[in-house]
Design a protein around this motif. Structure first.
Motif, PDB file in Angstrom:
ATOM      1  N   VAL A 581       0.884  -1.167   0.000  1.00  0.00           N
ATOM      2  CA  VAL A 581       0.000   0.000   0.000  1.00  0.00           C
ATOM      3  C   VAL A 581       0.920   1.215   0.000  1.00  0.00           C
ATOM      4  O   VAL A 581       1.769   1.349   0.881  1.00  0.00           O
ATOM      5  N   ALA A 582       0.772   2.052  -1.025  1.00  0.00           N
ATOM      6  CA  ALA A 582       1.810   3.057  -1.244  1.00  0.00           C
ATOM      7  C   ALA A 582       1.242   4.375  -1.731  1.00  0.00           C
ATOM      8  O   ALA A 582       0.124   4.464  -2.217  1.00  0.00           O
ATOM      9  N   THR A 583       2.079   5.398  -1.626  1.00  0.00           N
ATOM     10  CA  THR A 583       1.785   6.656  -2.301  1.00  0.00           C
ATOM     11  C   THR A 583       2.459   6.583  -3.673  1.00  0.00           C
ATOM     12  O   THR A 583       2.895   5.529  -4.090  1.00  0.00           O
ATOM     13  N   THR A 584       2.585   7.745  -4.303  1.00  0.00           N
ATOM     14  CA  THR A 584       3.199   7.741  -5.633  1.00  0.00           C
ATOM     15  C   THR A 584       4.706   7.544  -5.580  1.00  0.00           C
ATOM     16  O   THR A 584       5.353   7.690  -6.596  1.00  0.00           O
ATOM     17  N   ALA A 603      -8.904   7.516  -7.516  1.00  0.00           N
ATOM     18  CA  ALA A 603      -8.101   7.680  -8.727  1.00  0.00           C
ATOM     19  C   ALA A 603      -8.246   9.060  -9.354  1.00  0.00           C
ATOM     20  O   ALA A 603      -7.332   9.561 -10.000  1.00  0.00           O
ATOM     21  N   GLU A 604      -9.423   9.696  -9.156  1.00  0.00           N
ATOM     22  CA  GLU A 604      -9.636  11.017  -9.775  1.00  0.00           C
ATOM     23  C   GLU A 604      -8.720  12.081  -9.181  1.00  0.00           C
ATOM     24  O   GLU A 604      -8.588  13.164  -9.717  1.00  0.00           O
ATOM     25  N   GLN A 610       0.061  10.866 -14.577  1.00  0.00           N
ATOM     26  CA  GLN A 610       0.511  10.206 -13.356  1.00  0.00           C
ATOM     27  C   GLN A 610      -0.089   8.808 -13.235  1.00  0.00           C
ATOM     28  O   GLN A 610       0.602   7.851 -12.897  1.00  0.00           O
ATOM     29  N   LEU A 611      -1.365   8.685 -13.566  1.00  0.00           N
ATOM     30  CA  LEU A 611      -2.006   7.369 -13.535  1.00  0.00           C
ATOM     31  C   LEU A 611      -1.331   6.428 -14.526  1.00  0.00           C
ATOM     32  O   LEU A 611      -1.106   5.254 -14.244  1.00  0.00           O
ATOM     33  N   HIS A 612      -1.007   6.991 -15.682  1.00  0.00           N
ATOM     34  CA  HIS A 612      -0.370   6.166 -16.695  1.00  0.00           C
ATOM     35  C   HIS A 612       0.995   5.675 -16.212  1.00  0.00           C
ATOM     36  O   HIS A 612       1.364   4.521 -16.412  1.00  0.00           O
ATOM     37  N   GLN A 613       1.712   6.574 -15.554  1.00  0.00           N
ATOM     38  CA  GLN A 613       3.012   6.206 -14.986  1.00  0.00           C
ATOM     39  C   GLN A 613       2.830   5.123 -13.931  1.00  0.00           C
ATOM     40  O   GLN A 613       3.576   4.154 -13.887  1.00  0.00           O
ATOM     41  N   LEU A 614       1.837   5.326 -13.091  1.00  0.00           N
ATOM     42  CA  LEU A 614       1.598   4.383 -12.009  1.00  0.00           C
ATOM     43  C   LEU A 614       1.328   2.989 -12.552  1.00  0.00           C
ATOM     44  O   LEU A 614       1.925   2.015 -12.128  1.00  0.00           O
ATOM     45  N   ARG A 615       0.449   2.909 -13.520  1.00  0.00           N
ATOM     46  CA  ARG A 615       0.090   1.563 -13.981  1.00  0.00           C
ATOM     47  C   ARG A 615       1.223   0.920 -14.752  1.00  0.00           C
ATOM     48  O   ARG A 615       1.214  -0.292 -14.968  1.00  0.00           O
TER      49      ARG A 615
END
Ligand code: ADP
Ligand code: MG
Length: 734
Positions: A581-584, A603-604, A610-615
């Protein structure tokens, strides 16, 4: 008196205007004022004769105030009593009623005898013609409106509407500009005359006149095109000069050798490079072989194989007796680069060590938390040249870090570093500048690359290596389908049961004061009334005691000491942790191929890119990745629409574009431009791709024949001005 761009405003305008303009817009000179362009034109219509005011038509009349009355009424919506101000004006013969609601100050503004222009739509009220809430432009006062008829000639149909504020109105700007424009002579034109002719642009003097006092929209457009180009052209000239300077600096050529470490690495590589990697590698290989410094940006999505490309560049430099330094923004990333580079090099990374490869090199890591003995050894290896590759965080920039022969500087996620930091590292190469490769996983749209990163050559990796399973993304809309969240946790359990691992990402660590909470990119209106964003600490506690009970769930975030963070990441990489369980903090570059599922909470609250980077953290291996975007944003809201786009699009460049469009220009440029004068007023870095490309080409041509702009002194002045302006700080990001 001669008035030119540098004339102080107080020589031309009154004290009050001068002060107000300085306070509101930081304007000092005539040039500052003339460079404050109207935002748009307003069609005020032609002056209409009082005699034929047609009901329903929009009119502008020149008239004099003859009477005023004020009354109060109870608004239908309830609340306090409101004022209604009725002002009667005349052209000398006919009368017209002006009615204002809730504008009690009109009484003071439009006193008896005031003469002005009034615009609005004509309607009938108690059998009398009336303008409801008209726009008013006071011209003066007196008994005879005829006096003002001359002036109204100047009041053309098309009015410039300026960026204005409470203390400086658009009308005041218009009047000030009118005074200045009448006083100023021909403005010298910095745009080379042959260029201007070729492009068919107006001369600068005419463009300035037309942008402020156009006869019609086409004149205004023509002026804007010219002035917009100017903005792009000066920026591009600055950048062209920087590129030229770079090309004129010496560097030690590091050509490919055919029996060195790079050749051995290629022979041992467990995969073949993609076509994209080959092309980018060729560009870099060629740059490194030249006798002036490489200055290249390598952009490519997470997992597109940049690190391998960078490593081969490092080996090419090492084969030529040089060293390479890699600067990473965080300890996690630096440590990971270290691990993966050591793994990729195998025995080649154990040069000179017992049992190691005699012809190999050494890879050392230097961060703020490197223990002292290891740090001492790393410093020694860097200074002696025993370490071909020195990796690290900001710790690399410290004075004690010395290199025997620094030939290549690689900066990862360079947008996180400033120029000074990059300069501090390149300075360690001594008098001959090193080659520089900057890498970013945040795709940069072309226009931004040409402006913000304009002095870099750009290489792009668009494809991911084959054999990589695609990542599927789904929105989990808890507003409409609350039960789907439980299903998401069920999926986590299934994934872990298959031997895989998962991330749960939250916007916040927890425990911080409310004011420190990350701002959501979503619209204020949607989020204002909502609860604070979910925190890692709370979500982890919930999961451990509930949906994920029995799994090995740990938290990682930026407030943990870095050894602890590194240790957690290592254990996660080793498979000793099921769910992180993490932050960015896991946003950039973290590489654990066995992690196949990511659940993003709230997610919003994250940006599109940033979401793209995360996934990008999942689906690093051969098993397909699944990314679940959990949101309470209801269907139909802009933030939900953004999430749907992320779920539907896998191209990082497309998403970067969406991301840009949802942001403001100033954010893109990274400069604080709120309300202040900016060097870019007409030019949009987001929209004006063609203008920027054209300006870039032409600036390059000018600079290549006249690098110091000796025969373009006026352009040189503009360049100088821009280089010294604070507003151009965005140019320093590259
Ligand atoms: P980036 O730095 O762009 O995020 P990496 O260079 O770390 O990407 O590559 C991601 C993963 O893909 C690494 O495990 C790397 O070894 C692997 N990889 C890189 N290039 C290829 C390729 N051409 N074929 C297969 N796997 C590759
Ligand atoms: Mg990487």
């Amino acid at each position: 008196m001669r008035v030119d761009f540098d004339t102080k405003l107080d020589r031309v305008l009154g004290d009050r205007s001068t002060k107000a303009l300085r306070k509101a817009f930081d304007m000092e000179t005539v040039g500052d004022l003339l460079r404050h362009y109207p935002r748009r034109l307003d069609d005020r219509g032609q002056l209409t004769d009082f005699g034929n005011l047609e009901i329903g038509e929009h009119v502008t009349v020149l008239a004099r105030v003859v009477s005023m009355s004020e009354s109060t009424y109870k608004p239908k919506s309830g609340g306090r009593l409101a004022t209604r101000t009725e002002i009667t004006v005349t052209d000398g013969q006919h009368k017209l009623l002006l009615t204002f609601f809730r504008q009690p100050w009109k009484k003071g503004q439009l006193q008896h005898g005031t003469i002005g222009l009034f615009s609005g739509k004509v309607n009938l009220f108690r059998k009398q013609r009336q303008l409801l809430q008209p726009t008013c432009d006071v011209l003066g006062s007196g008994t005879d409106i005829g006096e003002f008829e001359d002036e109204t000639d100047r009041m053309r149909r098309w009015w410039p509407i300026y960026p204005a504020n409470a203390s400086v109105s658009s009308k005041m700007l218009m009047d000030s500009v009118a005074l200045v424009i009448d006083a100023i002579g021909d403005v010298p034109d910095p745009l080379p005359v042959e260029l201007r002719a070729e492009l068919g642009f107006l001369p600068l003097s005419q463009a300035l006149r037309q942008v402020h006092q156009p006869a019609d929209p086409s004149e205004w457009q023509a002026a804007c095109s010219r002035l917009r180009f100017d903005e792009a052209f000066v920026v591009q000239t600055v950048l062209a000069q920087r590129r030229h300077l770079m090309r004129s600096l010496p560097a030690i050529p590091r050509p490919v050798t055919h029996d060195g470490l790079r050749a051995r690495f290629d022979a041992a590589m467990p995969f073949t490079l993609t076509a994209g990697q080959l092309q980018v590698a060729a560009e870099i290989e060629h740059d490194l072989a030249r006798s002036h410094p490489m200055h290249r940006l390598l952009q490519g999505e997470v997992g597109s194989g940049k690190t391998v490309v960078a490593l081969r560049a490092m080996l090419q430099v090492i084969d030529n007796g040089g060293q390479a330094a890699l600067l990473a923004p965080t300890e996690v990333l630096a440590a990971q680069h270290h691990r993966s580079i050591v793994a990729l090099l195998g025995s080649m990374a154990e040069g000179g060590m017992l049992g190691g490869d005699l012809d190999g090199t050494r890879v050392v890591l230097l961060t703020g938390s490197t223990p002292t003995p290891r740090r001492r050894q790393a410093l020694l290896d860097a200074a002696s040249g025993a370490a071909g590759i020195v990796l690290g965080t900001h710790a690399l920039l410290e004075d004690v870090v010395q290199f025997a022969e620094l030939g290549l500087v690689v900066v990862d996620e360079q947008h996180r570093f400033g120029v000074e930091q990059r300069a501090a590292l390149t300075a360690k190469a001594g008098l001959t500048p090193p080659h520089v490769l900057v890498m970013t996983a945040t795709p940069i749209p072309r226009t931004v690359a040409m402006t913000v990163f304009g002095d870099l050559d750009v290489s792009t990796l668009r494809e991911l290596p084959r054999g990589r399973a695609p990542i599927q993304s789904n929105v989990v809309p808890v507003a409409e389908r609350p039960d789907w969240l439980a299903r998401a946790w069920q999926r986590v359990r299934e994934e872990v049961a298959k031997g895989h691992q998962a991330y749960v990402v939250c916007p916040r660590i927890g425990g911080e004061p409310e004011s420190a909470m990350q701002d959501s990119p979503a619209d204020e209106s949607e989020t204002a009334a909502r609860r604070p964003p979910l925190a890692v600490a709370d979500v982890a506690a919930d999961l451990v005691g509930g949906a994920l009970a029995g799994l090995r769930v740990f938290m990682v975030h930026g407030r943990l000491p870095s050894e602890e963070k590194d240790d957690l990441m290592r254990r996660f990489a080793a498979g000793d942790i099921d769910v992180l369980v993490a932050t960015t903090v896991i946003e950039v570059g973290v590489d654990v191929p066995n992690a196949t599922l990511m659940v993003v909470m709230d997610a919003e609250r994250f940006g599109v890119s940033q979401l793209h980077q995360l996934r990008g953290r999942i689906g690093r291996g051969s098993a397909p990745g699944l990314c679940l975007l959990v949101t309470e944003s209801p269907d139909g809201t802009p933030s939900r629409a953004r999430l749907d786009k992320v779920a539907a699009t896998s191209d990082g460049f497309d998403l970067a574009q969406i991301d840009l469009e949802s942001r403001r220009e100033g954010d893109v440029l990274g400069a604080n431009q709120s309300g202040r004068r900016s060097s870019l007023q007409l030019l949009s870095v987001l929209r004006d791709e063609e203008v920027i490309a054209q300006a870039r080409r032409l600036a390059e041509a000018v600079v290549s024949t006249d690098p110091l702009l000796d025969s373009h002194p006026l352009l040189a002045d503009e360049v100088e001005r821009l280089s010294h302006s604070e507003q151009a700080s965005y140019l320093e990001k590259s």
